[in-house]
Motif scaffolding. Structure first.
Motif, short mmCIF file in Angstrom:
data_model
loop_
_atom_site.label_atom_id
_atom_site.label_comp_id
_atom_site.label_asym_id
_atom_site.label_seq_id
_atom_site.Cartn_x
_atom_site.Cartn_y
_atom_site.Cartn_z
N ASN A 279 0.72 -1.38 -0.03
CA ASN A 279 -0.03 -0.05 0.15
C ASN A 279 0.99 1.21 -0.05
O ASN A 279 0.38 2.27 0.09
CB ASN A 279 -1.10 0.10 0.97
N ILE A 280 2.18 1.16 0.04
CA ILE A 280 2.88 2.46 -0.24
C ILE A 280 3.24 2.54 -1.64
O ILE A 280 3.89 1.73 -2.19
CB ILE A 280 4.41 2.16 0.64
N LEU A 281 2.97 3.63 -2.07
CA LEU A 281 3.27 3.98 -3.66
C LEU A 281 4.26 5.43 -3.83
O LEU A 281 4.54 5.76 -4.79
CB LEU A 281 1.97 4.25 -4.43
N PHE A 282 4.92 5.97 -2.72
CA PHE A 282 5.49 7.21 -2.97
C PHE A 282 6.73 6.98 -1.84
O PHE A 282 6.31 6.73 -0.61
CB PHE A 282 4.98 8.35 -2.61
N ALA A 283 7.99 6.63 -2.34
CA ALA A 283 9.18 6.33 -1.29
C ALA A 283 10.26 7.38 -1.45
O ALA A 283 10.46 7.72 -2.70
CB ALA A 283 9.70 5.01 -1.53
N VAL A 284 10.98 7.90 -0.52
CA VAL A 284 11.78 8.81 -0.75
C VAL A 284 13.13 8.48 0.21
O VAL A 284 12.95 7.66 1.23
CB VAL A 284 11.33 10.27 -0.05
N SER A 306 3.43 11.42 -10.21
CA SER A 306 4.71 11.88 -10.99
C SER A 306 5.97 12.34 -10.04
O SER A 306 5.52 13.43 -9.59
CB SER A 306 4.41 12.55 -12.11
N VAL A 307 6.93 11.48 -9.58
CA VAL A 307 7.84 12.15 -8.71
C VAL A 307 8.58 13.07 -9.62
O VAL A 307 9.59 13.81 -8.93
CB VAL A 307 8.68 11.05 -8.07
N ASN A 308 8.78 12.88 -10.86
CA ASN A 308 9.46 14.10 -11.81
C ASN A 308 9.21 15.42 -11.30
O ASN A 308 9.60 16.33 -10.98
CB ASN A 308 9.36 13.58 -13.18
N GLN A 309 7.69 15.46 -11.25
CA GLN A 309 6.97 16.89 -11.13
C GLN A 309 7.13 17.08 -9.63
O GLN A 309 7.37 18.26 -9.62
CB GLN A 309 5.41 16.72 -11.53
N PHE A 310 7.05 16.21 -8.75
CA PHE A 310 7.42 16.59 -7.35
C PHE A 310 8.84 17.29 -6.96
O PHE A 310 9.06 18.16 -6.52
CB PHE A 310 7.05 15.26 -6.46
N ALA A 311 9.79 16.55 -7.65
CA ALA A 311 11.21 16.79 -7.34
C ALA A 311 11.27 18.31 -8.24
O ALA A 311 12.17 19.04 -7.46
CB ALA A 311 12.04 15.63 -8.11
N ARG A 312 10.84 18.51 -9.32
CA ARG A 312 11.07 19.77 -10.03
C ARG A 312 10.11 20.85 -9.31
O ARG A 312 10.83 21.83 -8.93
CB ARG A 312 10.22 19.62 -11.37
N ASN A 313 9.01 20.50 -8.70
CA ASN A 313 8.33 21.48 -7.91
C ASN A 313 9.03 22.08 -6.64
O ASN A 313 8.86 23.15 -6.16
CB ASN A 313 6.97 21.18 -7.70
N HIS A 314 9.79 20.99 -5.89
CA HIS A 314 10.21 21.26 -4.59
C HIS A 314 11.42 21.17 -4.13
O HIS A 314 12.06 21.59 -3.35
CB HIS A 314 9.37 20.44 -3.45
N GLU A 334 15.62 19.72 8.74
CA GLU A 334 14.78 20.68 8.15
C GLU A 334 14.42 20.38 6.84
O GLU A 334 13.29 20.72 6.16
CB GLU A 334 15.64 21.92 7.91
N THR A 335 15.11 19.71 5.98
CA THR A 335 14.80 18.98 4.84
C THR A 335 13.55 18.11 4.96
O THR A 335 12.60 18.13 4.21
CB THR A 335 15.96 18.38 4.13
N ILE A 336 13.58 17.24 5.91
CA ILE A 336 12.52 16.25 6.09
C ILE A 336 11.23 17.24 6.72
O ILE A 336 10.20 16.79 6.02
CB ILE A 336 13.22 15.29 7.16
N ASP A 337 11.55 18.19 7.45
CA ASP A 337 10.37 18.88 7.89
C ASP A 337 9.80 19.38 6.53
O ASP A 337 8.33 19.49 6.57
CB ASP A 337 10.70 20.18 8.77
N LYS A 338 10.42 19.98 5.71
CA LYS A 338 9.96 20.77 4.62
C LYS A 338 9.23 19.58 3.70
O LYS A 338 8.08 19.82 3.29
CB LYS A 338 11.37 21.14 3.70
N PHE A 339 9.88 18.57 3.62
CA PHE A 339 9.05 17.38 2.87
C PHE A 339 7.71 17.13 3.44
O PHE A 339 6.68 17.10 2.69
CB PHE A 339 9.95 16.06 2.79
#
Ligand code: 5GP
Ligand code: MN
Length: 353
Positions: A279-284, A306-314, A334-339
């Motif tokens: 049931n997990i479909l987004f992994a970082v 789309s992780v391409n879009q996610f990575a581009r956006n943020h 702080e990076t994790i907090d931002k995420f």
């Protein structure tokens, strides 16, 4: 049974534009270089070294210049010893780039992906650039462009390029081994959505041309060290699950890397651990890099998110729909907090994809 001519069955493969022009430039070129992206992976090294061997068979000497070093599990690839690593051979690489009249850029879509080499490449105004790449939204710097985001790997594209050059018969064991490697690594051993029946036909042809599948698999995946496996244990311990977002992340601090004698490539594939959970479909994965003063991130997804879009956006990154990378200049926590603060924005999309 109808006999099938295996080299002519790729009905829907996109082509290199103006292959005639490229053939002519190749014939007259004196100084050819081949460049993969920074932190080259199996597809980047496989495609550049396959092209290098192919050009050699065409009596064309070239040089593969990587922006920086790469993992030792790629260093058994045929002709690896001929590779010039820019960060270790700056002056020679600079000279070769300045003198080049034909520059192949493989497995990336904009020159910013090759780190410090970007400036040197852009300074060469006389060379013709060739792009062979499968990332989305390519920049427009190449005179000869073969860009196809539907392709599973740049290695498969190099195969089709050689086919288009009418040179399939030249594919020998070295070329086949390099191309097999990149297709295998970029498709997660032939399991990702981008793996097509054509991919499998190409693979079959590569095996016929001498690629030894078992040996290649072992060379890439069975080279663990105890400290690398123990680092994986730390990654597992640091795994966090957010079922409400169908998301999982792993973090590794510089200290954790140092404590486990970290070497380039040791964390390869760790990001996929999260995706293997039901049931997990987004992994970082967040990996601290004190040397560069950044947190390097890898993103993976299943389905339409789309992780391409996610990575581009943020996170100043990009890649493919289901595999992308990015970075952050903030400290690890702080990076994790931002995420985590961004995640709710995507809740609907994640739950519906
Ligand atoms: P990885 O997470 O394995 O480093 O990379 C996954 C995919 O995203 C690869 O196709 C890689 O080329 C791309 N990628 C990784 N990092 C970056 C980045 O910082 N920027 C962009 N544009 N693409 C990246
Ligand atoms: Mn690739």
């Amino acid at each position: 049974m109808i006999p099938v001519c295996i080299t002519t069955i790729f009905a829907f493969v996109m082509k290199m534009k103006n292959i005639k022009g490229l053939k002519a430039e190749l014939a007259s070129s004196q100084n050819i270089i081949i460049i993969p992206h920074k932190n080259p992976d199996g597809d980047a090294m496989g495609s550049t070294l396959a092209l290098y061997s192919y050009l050699m068979l065409k009596q064309k000497k070239s040089t593969v210049i990587t922006p920086n070093d790469y993992p030792s599990f790629l260093k058994w690839l045929p002709c690896n010893n001929d590779v010039l690593v820019y960060e270790n051979n700056g002056q020679t690489a600079k000279k070769l780039i300045a003198e080049a009249d034909l520059i192949f850029t493989l497995d990336f879509n904009h020159l910013g992906r090759c780190g410090d080499l970007q400036e040197l490449l852009e300074a060469n105004k006389k060379a013709s650039f060739v792009m062979i790449d499968h990332h989305q939204q390519p920049d427009d710097y190449a005179k000869y462009m073969y860009s196809d985001p539907a392709m599973c790997s740049t290695c498969e594209m190099v195969y089709h390029f050689i086919d288009q050059m009418q040179d399939i018969a030249l594919i020998n064991k070295d070329i086949a081994t390099c191309l097999y490697t990149g297709i295998m690594t970029d498709t997660g051993s032939f399991r990702y959505r981008s793996t097509t029946s054509t991919t499998h036909r190409v693979i079959a042809n590569l095996i016929d041309a001498g690629a030894e599948n078992t040996q290649i698999h072992e060379g890439i995946y069975d080279t663990n060290t105890l400290s690398k496996l123990q680092l994986k244990g730390v990654a597992l311990k640091n795994l966090r699950l957010f079922p409400e977002y169908r998301t999982a992340y792993i973090s590794l601090s510089q200290k954790e890397l140092n404590d486990h004698n970290f070497k380039k490539g040791d964390t390869e594939g760790f990001v996929n651990i999260g995706l293997s959970i039901d049931n997990i479909l987004f992994a970082v994965i967040f990996i601290e890099n004190e040397n560069e003063g950044i947190i390097k991130m890898s993103f993976r997804s299943k389905g339409s998110f789309s992780v391409n879009q996610f990575a581009r956006n943020h996170f100043e990154g990009g890649g493919h729909d289901n595999a992308a990378g990015g970075k952050s200049d903030l400290p690890l926590n702080e990076t994790i907090d931002k995420f985590m603060s961004i995640l709710p924005v995507y809740k609907k999309e994640l739950l519906n994809s």
